[in-house]
Enzyme design. Structure first.
Site, PDB file in Angstrom:
ATOM      1  CB  SER A  42      -0.875   0.132   1.216  1.00  0.00           C
ATOM      2  OG  SER A  42      -0.299   0.209   2.267  1.00  0.00           O
ATOM      3  CE  LYS A  83      -2.666   2.203   4.945  1.00  0.00           C
ATOM      4  NZ  LYS A  83      -2.286   1.140   4.048  1.00  0.00           N
TER       5      LYS A  83
END
Length: 186
Positions: A42, A83
């Site tokens: 990701s 993230k």
């Protein structure tokens, strides 16, 4: 007798040294720095699956992250996610035509240039507004909006919602393994 006493004293000194070393290591790991392994794709191309990084906990014990920090936080699935911070408390976040807008201002994301140049059809990031995702006009105090750099394949605030700042473990910007990829991440 003297020899036995000397050995016992030496054993006691070594024991104290080891206890202090283990205690310091535990304090450093629990309060200051801890290692983490990137699990998944990701954050590609910025981070690769299997990269080992150092999480800096120091600034997050008292403050909040800065925009574009790469943070590690406790996710709803009982695991830690890595993230990038896109929106801060008080921000309105929107994506339109593959362009990030924060509070109505266009924001440049240079870390996405490589991926955007490789796209042959469509956009890297689908259009959305904060309201569509969270039913909030602005990010409330105590929360952040995060996204993975691999926007097409990232489970982030678009899916899990806003992240409470008190769930943030720390930020990370040092890859220490594999050795041939040791680097500071922006």
């Amino acid at each position: 007798m003297e020899q036995a006493k000397k050995q016992k004293n030496e054993l006691w000194e070594w024991s104290k040294a080891l206890l202090i070393a283990f205690g310091l290591a535990a304090i450093i790991r629990f309060f200051l720095f801890t290692p983490i392994v990137v699990d998944g794709e990701s954050m590609m191309p910025t981070l690769e699956n299997g990269d080992r990084m150092v999480v800096n906990k120091i600034g997050y014990m008292v403050g909040e992250p800065d925009r574009f920090d790469i943070v590690v936080f406790h996710a709803p699935e009982q695991k830690n996610y890595i993230k990038r911070v896109i929106g801060l408390p008080g921000d309105h976040v929107e994506y339109k035509d593959d362009q990030l807008y924060v509070n109505g201002e266009e924001v440049v994301e240079p870390y996405l240039d490589q991926y955007k140049s490789e796209i042959t059809e469509g956009t890297l990031t689908d259009d959305f507004t904060l309201e569509e995702i969270t039913q909030e006009e602005i990010i409330p105090e105590g929360y952040i909006f995060v996204m993975g750099d691999n926007r097409r394949y990232s489970k982030d605030s678009r899916h899990i919602g806003l992240v409470a700042i008190d769930e943030v473990i720390g930020n990370t910007n040092i890859v220490f393994w594999p050795l041939n990829e040791i680097s500071f991440i922006k």
